[in-house]
Design a protein around this motif. Sequence first.
Motif, mmCIF file in Angstrom:
data_model
loop_
_atom_site.group_PDB
_atom_site.id
_atom_site.type_symbol
_atom_site.label_atom_id
_atom_site.label_comp_id
_atom_site.label_asym_id
_atom_site.label_seq_id
_atom_site.Cartn_x
_atom_site.Cartn_y
_atom_site.Cartn_z
ATOM 1 N N THR A 93 0.814 -1.111 -0.057
ATOM 2 C CA THR A 93 0.154 0.057 -0.385
ATOM 3 C C THR A 93 0.270 1.409 0.104
ATOM 4 O O THR A 93 2.054 1.360 0.660
ATOM 5 C CB THR A 93 -0.709 0.192 1.467
ATOM 6 O OG1 THR A 93 -1.689 -1.141 0.817
ATOM 7 C CG2 THR A 93 -1.656 1.379 1.306
ATOM 8 N N GLY A 94 0.348 1.845 -0.566
ATOM 9 C CA GLY A 94 1.641 3.590 -0.942
ATOM 10 C C GLY A 94 2.413 3.409 -2.292
ATOM 11 O O GLY A 94 3.248 3.986 -2.593
ATOM 12 N N GLY A 95 2.503 1.833 -2.836
ATOM 13 C CA GLY A 95 3.508 2.059 -3.758
ATOM 14 C C GLY A 95 2.922 2.833 -4.655
ATOM 15 O O GLY A 95 1.770 3.190 -5.329
ATOM 16 N N VAL A 96 4.350 3.617 -5.740
ATOM 17 C CA VAL A 96 3.665 4.144 -6.939
ATOM 18 C C VAL A 96 4.314 3.403 -8.942
ATOM 19 O O VAL A 96 4.817 2.389 -8.416
ATOM 20 C CB VAL A 96 4.546 5.779 -6.899
ATOM 21 C CG1 VAL A 96 4.087 6.180 -6.179
ATOM 22 C CG2 VAL A 96 5.711 5.048 -7.480
ATOM 23 N N CYS A 97 3.191 3.864 -9.665
ATOM 24 C CA CYS A 97 3.978 3.117 -10.864
ATOM 25 C C CYS A 97 4.284 4.377 -11.461
ATOM 26 O O CYS A 97 3.749 5.606 -11.778
ATOM 27 C CB CYS A 97 2.597 3.173 -11.118
ATOM 28 S SG CYS A 97 3.080 1.764 -13.444
#
Length: 462
Positions: A285-289
Motif C-alpha cells: 500500500t502506498g506504492g507508485v507506478c
Amino acid sequence: MALISSKQIQLRASAARPAQVVAQVGAVRAPARAAAPAIAAAAFSSAPCAQLGRPSRRVAVCALSIDNPVLNTTSDGLQVPHGVDAKLVNLMAPADQHAALVSSCNKRIELSDRNACDVELLTVGAFSPLEGFMPKEDYESVVANMRLSNGPLFGLPIVLDTNSEDVVVGDTVLLSYQGQDLAVMTVTSKYTPNKPLECLKCYGTSSLEHPAVQMVAMERGKYYMGGPIKGLALPTRVFPCASPADVRSTLPPYQDVLAFQCRNPIHKAHYELFIRALDAPNVRTGGVCLVHPTCGPTQDDDIPGVVRFRTYEVLKEETANPRLRWAYLPYSMHMAGPREAIQHMIIRKNYGCTHFIIGRDMAGCKSSISGQDFYGAYDAQEMANKHAPELNMQTVPSLNIAFTEERGYVTADVAKAEGLHVLNLSGTKFRQMLRGGEDIPEWFAFKSVVDVLRTQVLTEAN
C-alpha cells in the motif's frame, strides 16, 4: 558485409505449453515498512492488450512469502543500481573539461538514431554499470551467457558499429549526432562480431524475417568498437528524457515502485492494467507506478516517438493521478522478447523501480513473411521471473482486462464466470476509424489521446 541467411522460423513448443509461471518475490524491503501480507499465492490472468476479453491459456502466479530475503536499498531508501558496485554511473564530463576533450579527438563518427540513444543512456547511467560501449570480451559474454564478463546480468550487447578501416585502438573519437557533439570515446577494442551467432543467441533466430536481425545485418557496420565515453551533451529532443537520478528524486523512499513499459499510445485498457497492478498482492500500500514509455526507434510501422510523447503528455494531464510518475526513455527497441525483458528490467532498476509489470509476449514480434510469433507467449515472463531475485526486483504479470457493457472493465475470468457481454475493438479497426473520422468509443480510448492521434492522421494525409 554479407547478409545473414534466412531460415524458417522455429516455433517454440512453450508457446502453447500449459505450465505455470512462478514469480519469486521478496519480502520486506526495509525495516521501516509494514510487514508483507501473509498471502500464500495470488493468481493473475496474463494477456496482452491485443487480446482483451479473451481468456488466457495460462495463469501466472506471484508467490509471496515473508520468509524471502530483504531486498536491498540505498541509504535513501531506494532501489540499488545494477552491478557489482551498485553504483549509478554518471559519465557527463564537467563543462570546463569539454574543450580539452574535443581537442584531444583525432577521429569523428556521426551517430545513427540508435547509436545516439545508446550514448545518452550510457551517459546518464541507465545502462549502469557500463561506462562505455562494450569491448569484445563483454560483447561475447553477453551474447553467449547474457552476462558481463565480470558476472552481472545484461540482456543485450551495447556496441558502437562502424565500417571505417581508419579507426583503430587508441584513437580518441568525437561522437556527433545531427550537428551536436555528444561524447568523446577512447577506443580500447575493435573487433569483427559474429553477427549470425549474436542474432541467434539474442533474438532466438538468425532469420532476416526478424526486425532486429535486419537491423544487425543491414544497418550496423562491419566492425564493433568498445571503450569508455565521456559525455559532452545529451541529444536535443522534442521530448525531455529524465535521467535515472532525476526520476529517483521524485520517488518515495522505502516504497514499491512499479515500472510500466510501453512503446504505443496508452488506451484505457493499458491504463487499467497499470492502475490495477498497484493493487497486486506483492505490492505494498502506498506504492507508485513509473509510466516509462520508450520514445526511441522501434518498428517501422509504429507511431513516431514524438507523436507517442504527445499522447502521454495529454494523458498525464487528463488523469492527474498522484500514484503515477511519468518519464520518457530514449531507448531503441530490439523486439528481442525474453532478452529484452531482462534489458528493460535492468534499465528500470537503475531508474529506481522495484517491480516490473510484464505482459504476454512482451517485446515480441512476428515474422515479416509468415506473420507467426518469434517467441512463446510467456517466454518473456519466464525469463523475467527466473532472474527477478538476482536483479533485486519482483514481477507483476499484467491482468487480462475486458470491457463489459454491464460492469465496465473487469478481469476476463470474471466476465466469463458472470456471462457478461464483452466489447472488443481491434487495433486495425481503431486505425480505420481514426482515418475515417469516426467517433471512437469512450470505453476504448481517452479523448485527449484520440485527438492527438487524429491530428497525426490528418497531417499524414496532407
